[in-house]
Design a protein around this motif. Sequence first.
Motif, PDB file in Angstrom:
ATOM      1  N   VAL A 258     133.337  62.310 117.894  1.00  0.00           N
ATOM      2  CA  VAL A 258     132.155  62.243 118.867  1.00  0.00           C
ATOM      3  C   VAL A 258     131.993  63.860 119.518  1.00  0.00           C
ATOM      4  CG1 VAL A 258     131.320  61.772 121.254  1.00  0.00           C
ATOM      5  CG2 VAL A 258     132.496  60.101 119.814  1.00  0.00           C
ATOM      6  N   THR A 264     126.246  63.068 124.682  1.00  0.00           N
ATOM      7  CA  THR A 264     127.347  62.085 124.346  1.00  0.00           C
ATOM      8  C   THR A 264     128.371  62.053 125.450  1.00  0.00           C
ATOM      9  OG1 THR A 264     128.767  63.916 123.044  1.00  0.00           O
ATOM     10  CG2 THR A 264     127.235  62.545 122.044  1.00  0.00           C
ATOM     11  N   TRP A 266     128.880  59.742 128.237  1.00  0.00           N
ATOM     12  CA  TRP A 266     129.669  58.386 128.051  1.00  0.00           C
ATOM     13  C   TRP A 266     130.193  57.977 126.976  1.00  0.00           C
ATOM     14  CZ3 TRP A 266     130.630  55.769 132.323  1.00  0.00           C
ATOM     15  CH2 TRP A 266     130.013  56.051 133.238  1.00  0.00           C
ATOM     16  N   LEU A 267     129.574  58.190 125.943  1.00  0.00           N
ATOM     17  CA  LEU A 267     130.199  57.853 124.426  1.00  0.00           C
ATOM     18  C   LEU A 267     131.678  58.299 124.596  1.00  0.00           C
ATOM     19  CD1 LEU A 267     129.818  56.127 122.162  1.00  0.00           C
ATOM     20  CD2 LEU A 267     128.941  58.079 120.944  1.00  0.00           C
ATOM     21  N   SER A 268     131.662  59.895 124.836  1.00  0.00           N
ATOM     22  CA  SER A 268     132.988  60.451 124.753  1.00  0.00           C
ATOM     23  C   SER A 268     133.986  59.935 125.606  1.00  0.00           C
ATOM     24  CB  SER A 268     133.034  61.940 124.977  1.00  0.00           C
ATOM     25  OG  SER A 268     134.217  62.380 125.086  1.00  0.00           O
ATOM     26  N   TYR A 270     134.042  56.770 127.108  1.00  0.00           N
ATOM     27  CA  TYR A 270     134.250  55.245 126.461  1.00  0.00           C
ATOM     28  C   TYR A 270     135.217  55.281 125.464  1.00  0.00           C
ATOM     29  CZ  TYR A 270     130.908  52.574 129.710  1.00  0.00           C
ATOM     30  OH  TYR A 270     130.375  52.056 130.527  1.00  0.00           O
ATOM     31  N   GLN A 341     121.924  56.501 129.231  1.00  0.00           N
ATOM     32  CA  GLN A 341     122.990  56.787 128.507  1.00  0.00           C
ATOM     33  C   GLN A 341     124.203  55.989 128.362  1.00  0.00           C
ATOM     34  OE1 GLN A 341     126.217  60.460 128.053  1.00  0.00           O
ATOM     35  NE2 GLN A 341     124.222  61.033 128.136  1.00  0.00           N
ATOM     36  N   ALA A 345     125.535  54.082 125.329  1.00  0.00           N
ATOM     37  CA  ALA A 345     126.897  54.611 124.722  1.00  0.00           C
ATOM     38  C   ALA A 345     127.921  53.179 124.609  1.00  0.00           C
ATOM     39  CB  ALA A 345     127.592  55.516 125.787  1.00  0.00           C
ATOM     40  N   ARG A 348     126.992  51.184 121.631  1.00  0.00           N
ATOM     41  CA  ARG A 348     127.193  51.815 120.236  1.00  0.00           C
ATOM     42  C   ARG A 348     128.678  51.693 119.954  1.00  0.00           C
ATOM     43  NH1 ARG A 348     126.479  58.346 118.994  1.00  0.00           N
ATOM     44  NH2 ARG A 348     127.198  58.418 117.052  1.00  0.00           N
ATOM     45  N   LEU A 349     129.520  51.923 120.846  1.00  0.00           N
ATOM     46  CA  LEU A 349     130.887  51.562 120.777  1.00  0.00           C
ATOM     47  C   LEU A 349     131.322  50.523 120.365  1.00  0.00           C
ATOM     48  CD1 LEU A 349     134.068  52.612 121.123  1.00  0.00           C
ATOM     49  CD2 LEU A 349     133.768  52.179 123.361  1.00  0.00           C
TER      50      LEU A 349
END
Length: 404
Positions: A258, A264, A266-268, A270, A341, A345, A348-349
């Motif tokens: 990521v 990104t 919130w994805l990072s 999480y 977001q 995120a 996606r996770l």
Amino acid sequence: MIDLWRTRLRQHVQAQQKYLRLVFNDHFVLILLILFGGALYVYSQIVKTLQPSWWLALCLAIIFTGLLSFGQLATLAEAPDQIFLLPKAEAFRQYLLKSRHYSLLLPGVLLTFASLAMWPLFAQLGKDPASATVTLLMAVWLFKDLDLWLQLLKRYQLPTQWHHQRLLLLAISGAAFFAGFYLHPAVTLLVALILDLVFRWQLRTILDQGRLNFMALIKLEDDRMGRVYRFYNLFTDVPGLANSVHRRRYLDGLLKLVKPRQATTWLSLYLRGFLRGGEYLGLYLRLLVIGAVIVAVLSPWWLALGFAILFLYMVGFQLLPFYYQYDEIVFTHLYPVAPDQKPAAFERLLTVLLLIEVATFTLVTLLRLQWLTAGAIFICGVVFVWGFTRWYARMRLKQHHVVV
């Protein structure tokens, strides 16, 4: 002392009921019922193929020895006891005897069901199922009773150390179980009766020679309850029990997947929290391994597919609370990121984690050359993951947001 035990037992039961209602919710009970039904079906199919042999007796002896080690002495002792109850150390023995009787309930029920499960196997092996099952049941109860007595002796300071006597008891019981399953359960019962008579003949002398060790009593009880609350913490937040965070440098390569951009954020967060946290990663890996083993050993394709979907649901449902992991941290509300977001995120996770589970289940079936099962798990698993993340997860998170 009897009144003290009754008061603490009532308070203990009330506290456990509060957490058990959260652990055994409707979804989890439904999953357990399905697992129990599937296990009964698989067991019935396996029993039909078994024949008397030494390796079968050895496997059963190992299983029952492991079940015998389940169940710790629950004294419900508290830290102030070492001060306020020290003058009543002799009278405290009545309290400990009550706690030993209570501690026998849960492992006794487990050993009873395990013994009853041997009924069809005894019939398959040519033994009288009624007498053999009753004999085995009496033997396991005697062995567990001795096990709890030995655990009670660990709370005393004795001239003779009893710390390793429990291992000796498990070794003797394992050998007795092997002889009983290979010959007849009456052999196991005979060994249990001899040990019980010898131990009870010396028990009063042993207790009279010892002095109650309140520090060991409290430490062992704290360790036991710590394990119980850590189990509850897998399903709900337990006050005062924090999850540890580990660096896990060997997983840093996954964080590089990521790229650190504003889109990104919130994805990072999480992904980093999932890989370095001590709760959800362990839960995910345990369910992944257990599910893969179960799917790998099942032969009917429809049964393997059903368990694969079941474990996909279990993992997805248990990961949903991770969405709110950072809600109480004020800095996450100050991030200059778009409001949508965060759910995107997390979705996606969750999708990636469930697809990894689908790939694992497919791989273990391909290793057994079960092409139909592998294809069914892959196709149905992908469809289930899409429906779970795009519909069910969104609905559950939206309902929680409305309630809050």
